[in-house]
Enzyme design. Structure first.
Site, PDB file in Angstrom:
ATOM      1  N   LEU A   1      53.502   5.455  65.503  1.00 52.09           N
ATOM      2  CA  LEU A   1      52.724   4.228  65.028  1.00 52.09           C
ATOM      3  C   LEU A   1      51.398   4.319  64.555  1.00 52.09           C
ATOM      4  CD1 LEU A   1      53.475   2.396  68.745  1.00 52.09           C
ATOM      5  CD2 LEU A   1      54.626   2.219  66.285  1.00 52.09           C
TER       6      LEU A   1
ATOM      7  N   GLY B   1      48.674  -0.029  60.971  1.00 51.29           N
ATOM      8  CA  GLY B   1      49.255  -1.132  60.479  1.00 51.29           C
ATOM      9  C   GLY B   1      50.150  -1.917  61.662  1.00 51.29           C
ATOM     10  N   HIS B   2      50.927  -0.832  62.380  1.00 54.83           N
ATOM     11  CA  HIS B   2      51.876  -1.300  63.594  1.00 54.83           C
ATOM     12  C   HIS B   2      50.745  -2.020  64.428  1.00 54.83           C
ATOM     13  CE1 HIS B   2      54.216   2.422  62.232  1.00 54.83           C
ATOM     14  NE2 HIS B   2      55.132   1.104  62.239  1.00 54.83           N
TER      15      HIS B   2
ATOM     16  N   SER C   1      51.490   4.166  56.478  1.00 57.43           N
ATOM     17  CA  SER C   1      52.904   4.285  56.457  1.00 57.43           C
ATOM     18  C   SER C   1      53.246   5.258  57.063  1.00 57.43           C
ATOM     19  CB  SER C   1      53.557   4.071  55.170  1.00 57.43           C
ATOM     20  OG  SER C   1      54.976   4.533  55.168  1.00 57.43           O
TER      21      SER C   1
HETATM   22  P1  AMP Z   1      58.290   0.498  60.780  1.00 57.88           P
HETATM   23  O1  AMP Z   1      58.069   1.080  61.788  1.00 57.88           O
HETATM   24  O2  AMP Z   1      57.971   1.229  59.395  1.00 57.88           O
HETATM   25  O3  AMP Z   1      59.759  -0.166  60.671  1.00 57.88           O
HETATM   26  O4  AMP Z   1      57.521  -0.778  60.526  1.00 57.88           O
HETATM   27  C1  AMP Z   1      57.252  -1.829  61.826  1.00 57.88           C
HETATM   28  C2  AMP Z   1      56.548  -2.829  61.231  1.00 57.88           C
HETATM   29  O5  AMP Z   1      55.145  -2.537  61.030  1.00 57.88           O
HETATM   30  C3  AMP Z   1      57.020  -3.564  59.924  1.00 57.88           C
HETATM   31  O6  AMP Z   1      57.064  -5.087  60.148  1.00 57.88           O
HETATM   32  C4  AMP Z   1      56.048  -2.912  58.773  1.00 57.88           C
HETATM   33  O7  AMP Z   1      56.113  -4.199  57.942  1.00 57.88           O
HETATM   34  C5  AMP Z   1      54.817  -2.958  59.623  1.00 57.88           C
HETATM   35  N1  AMP Z   1      53.943  -1.953  58.935  1.00 57.88           N
HETATM   36  C6  AMP Z   1      54.148  -0.855  58.725  1.00 57.88           C
HETATM   37  N2  AMP Z   1      53.221  -0.348  57.986  1.00 57.88           N
HETATM   38  C7  AMP Z   1      52.149  -1.425  57.842  1.00 57.88           C
HETATM   39  C8  AMP Z   1      50.893  -1.565  57.396  1.00 57.88           C
HETATM   40  N3  AMP Z   1      50.360  -0.584  56.723  1.00 57.88           N
HETATM   41  N4  AMP Z   1      49.897  -2.731  57.498  1.00 57.88           N
HETATM   42  C9  AMP Z   1      50.926  -3.915  58.164  1.00 57.88           C
HETATM   43  N5  AMP Z   1      51.915  -3.647  58.702  1.00 57.88           N
HETATM   44  C10 AMP Z   1      52.759  -2.662  58.789  1.00 57.88           C
END
Ligand code: AMP
Length: 277
Positions: A32, A35-36, A185
């Protein structure tokens, strides 16, 4: 924060939630970052019962993709979630998740799987659909939060859940960026220092490209120019650089609510980003 590692204990806890309390889900693959956390903070601020799931879904990775090296740090994730006073963390095991029966949901591929990320990642949206149906059948949240960084995924999930009759309201949340503008990310940690310098240029080029489009320059010419600029700046491959509407239709200069979408590689690492135009 309650941590549930199996569906039975999760359901026992979910049954204890007050009837009038809004249940919100934020699905993640862990490792995490801010963003998360921004999605979680939104739900917490609205005083919702906030469930975060961490599950690296193998079905959404292609055979040549990074499933085997996808970063994991559960200890740090738990620390971050505890600080935010998340109500419940769900960390299911692969076997239990994939044994869970979802046959009553008839998922048919959606048209939006054939554009943008769907073109070069054919497993991605069917894999996302599979895990989303499982998680939402198990948890049945009132609301769920998704990041605009993965805009196509957000739109896909929203469309899919509506089609299948799930009650969840799907909420999008803005992309959180590093100071340099690079969208945060979990995959950024694959980048070397030299590669980060290249990655930092993506957002800058998106903004320049956006300006040209807003100045009514020819969209196709402008996209072709910035594809070249990206390659000259060190990106090794462009999956796509495209303008589409907010509902992912083809856009022209007169369309309202446009977004500029990019997927690019720096060596093995694939980065995506998008901005409103
Ligand atoms: P992930 O763990 O990559 O599957 O992401 C989980 C959630 O966090 C998804 O809804 C992503 O779009 C969101 N997310 C990932 N990176 C960001 C970011 N930089 N800003 C906002 N939301 C994010």
């Amino acid at each position: 924060m309650k941590i549930c590692k199996n569906i039975r204990s999760l359901k026992i806890d979910l049954n204890k939630i007050q009837k009038n309390k809004c249940l919100s889900l934020i699905p993640t693959m862990g490792y995490l970052h801010l963003g998360h956390l921004s999605l979680i903070k939104k739900a917490k601020k609205r005083k919702e019962f906030t469930v975060v799931s961490i599950f690296i879904n193998p079905k959404q990775f292609g055979p040549e993709e990074d499933l085997d090296k996808y970063p994991v740090n559960i200890k740090h994730d738990i620390e971050k979630l505890t600080k935010l006073k998340v109500d419940l963390l769900f960390i299911p095991k692969k076997k239990e998740i994939f044994d869970y029966k979802i046959s009553s949901y008839r998922y048919k591929p959606l048209k939006i799987e054939n554009i943008l990320c769907g073109i070069n990642r054919p497993n991605y949206f069917p894999g996302v659909a599979d895990i989303i149906i499982r998680l939402f059948s198990i948890i049945n949240p009132d609301k769920s939060y998704f990041g605009e960084k993965d805009f196509q995924q957000y739109f896909f999930v929203k469309t899919l859940l509506k089609k299948l009759g799930f009650k969840s309201k799907v909420i999008s949340s803005k992309t959180i960026r590093e100071k340099s503008g690079l969208a945060m990310s979990s995959r950024n940690q694959y980048l070397s220092i030299k590669e980060i310098k290249i990655a930092n240029k993506l957002y800058k080029f998106l903004k320049l490209n956006k300006k040209e489009i807003n100045d009514k320059k020819n969209i196709s010419k402008s996209l072709a120019k910035y594809k070249n600029e990206l390659l000259n700046a060190g990106f090794t491959k462009i999956d796509y650089l495209e303008v589409r509407t907010d509902d992912l239709r083809k856009a022209n200069i007169n369309s309202n609510n446009k977004r500029l979408f990019a997927a690019v590689f720096i060596n093995e690492t694939r980065l995506i980003d998008n901005i409103r135009v």
